[in-house]
Design an enzyme around this catalytic site. Structure first.
Site, short mmCIF file in Angstrom:
data_model
loop_
_atom_site.label_atom_id
_atom_site.label_comp_id
_atom_site.label_asym_id
_atom_site.label_seq_id
_atom_site.Cartn_x
_atom_site.Cartn_y
_atom_site.Cartn_z
CD GLU A 1 -2.80 -1.16 2.48
OE1 GLU A 1 -3.29 -0.04 2.80
OE2 GLU A 1 -3.10 -2.22 3.07
CG MET B 1 -8.09 -3.76 1.80
SD MET B 1 -6.45 -3.15 2.29
CE MET B 1 -5.95 -2.31 0.78
#
Length: 428
Positions: A217, A280
């Protein structure tokens, strides 16, 4: 299973009578800590096969049958009811269980410290029968291509005993934060990358991992193609071992979405390269932000409806939180962080403070406010059986692969009951 919302004046005894079950069965299924102090607005999962429907004004056999995707003649026959006889309001009709569909479920687990706590071991043991994958978070990449390992304990054994695939989660976390510099080195330095892949292979063999899951990320936008190329190389390497490869993706709603959390993630490429992705779809409400639902259904739907235009639905696992947050008001940016709480803890908080639980129908999430002993107001958002059912309905509607949970350790027994009721959990 059936979801029931506690109303004013109801007790476990009256609810058990209504649904032809027992008080003990209700307590056991929902792990009720305060059986003599139910909260108005609290949800209970009723442990019955199929469900009951109570006739409402304006209902007919035909409209009820349509609601449950049945033939009205079948509904009448099951309930021994004359199709020509009017339905009295309040009549209890039995609705048989619908066919289950196959789906996959993953749950992340994050040990802290030097060992896996007994609480996490118990949580993994409780959840693993309902999981396709048990994901250990996280093996942290190091700048020389090696890995910093988390405690593993007996999690591999728990997964193996439940025929659950043990997932190795690899991150670019450095000093407790996702690092774009660390990721850049891994993705662009050939020598480091080769060592990194070799280290992953040897480590996965040591612990028995069968799925290698990359949660990289906060990437530099310029590293998007490098990440795609790395995943292709990793896939080819891992397929020789007979392993799955998967990745975690930020919740985007368009391909050119701005922001460093988004620009390094190429939905279309990941959908082509890996076996499946975890999107997510949570943390709209987060510990450092203002009070709001953690995974409101509208934004979740928007992300997933975009995702299926880029990735085959059969490769998409919807991310889902197993927790809520308790905010102290007034919210001040940069001030006190909200406290993470389990659904069970949220219900106990409402009971202790004698406040009802409200349900936000737009967000499809439960919430309540209370005032603590220091006279400070709090706002709580969490998950219950209704909010999870809304997500399960979305999974079915969009024909997704399944659901991935962040994270184990906070009790939510109703979630596992609903999985068992509605899905055939695929085991690999």
């Amino acid at each position: 299973m059936q979801i029931h919302v506690v109303q004013q004046g109801q007790s476990l005894f009256t609810i058990a009578q209504t649904f032809s079950t027992t008080v003990d069965a209700l307590i056991d299924a929902n792990q009720i800590q305060n059986p003599n102090q139910l909260v108005i607005g609290q949800t209970l999962v009723i442990p019955i096969i199929g469900q009951f429907y109570f006739v409402q004004p304006g209902d007919s056999l035909y409209s009820i049958a349509q609601k449950f995707e049945m033939n009205y003649l079948q509904l009448a026959e099951i309930n021994d009811w004359n199709v020509n006889q009017p339905l009295p309001i309040g009549l209890r009709l039995y609705i048989p269980q619908r066919p289950k569909r196959e789906a996959e479920f993953n749950a992340y687990i994050e040990p802290r410290g030097e060992s896996v706590s007994s609480n996490l071991q118990a949580s993994a043991s409780e959840a693993s029968p309902y999981l396709t994958y048990l994901g250990l978070f996280s093996f942290q990449a190091l700048r020389d291509g090696s890995l910093k390992e988390p405690p593993v304990g007996n999690l591999g054994t728990i997964a193996q005993n439940n025929d659950t695939t043990f997932m190795m989660i690899i991150t670019n976390i450095e000093n407790d934060q996702f690092s774009d510099e660390l990721a850049h080195i891994i993705l662009t330095d050939t020598k480091v990358q080769e060592k990194f892949l070799s280290t992953i292979v040897s480590t996965a063999k040591k612990y028995g991992f069968k799925d290698i899951h990359f949660d990289f990320e906060y990437l530099k936008p310029a590293d998007k193609e490098a990440y795609n190329a790395f995943l292709r190389k990793a896939r080819d390497r891992f397929k020789k071992e007979g392993w799955f490869i998967s990745s975690a993706l930020a919740p985007k709603t368009k391909p050119d979405q701005k922001g460093q959390w988004y620009e390094g993630h190429d939905y279309k490429a990941h959908g082509e390269i890996v076996d499946f992705v975890v999107i997510m779809t949570y943390e709209w409400g987060y510990s450092g932000g203002p009070p709001m639902p953690v995974s409101p259904i509208g934004p979740v739907r928007e992300v997933l409806e975009y995702a299926i235009t880029e990735i085959p639905p059969s490769k998409i696992m919807m991310g889902q939180n197993l927790y809520g947050y308790d905010w102290t008001l007034p919210y001040v940016e940069g001030g006190q962080y909200a406290k993470a709480i389990s659904p069970q803890q949220a219900i106990q908080l409402a009971a202790t403070n004698n406040v009802p639980i409200r349900y936000d129908s737009k967000a499809q999430a439960p919430t309540f406010n209370y005032v603590d002993a220091d006279n400070k107001e709090h706002e709580v958002w969490f998950e219950d059986a209704r909010s999870i059912q809304a997500k399960f309905d979305l999974v079915k509607e969009l024909n997704l692969r399944g659901v991935s949970y962040w994270k184990l350790g906070l009790s939510f027994p109703q979630n596992w009951l609903l999985i068992n009721d509605q899905f055939l959990v695929t085991k690999k």
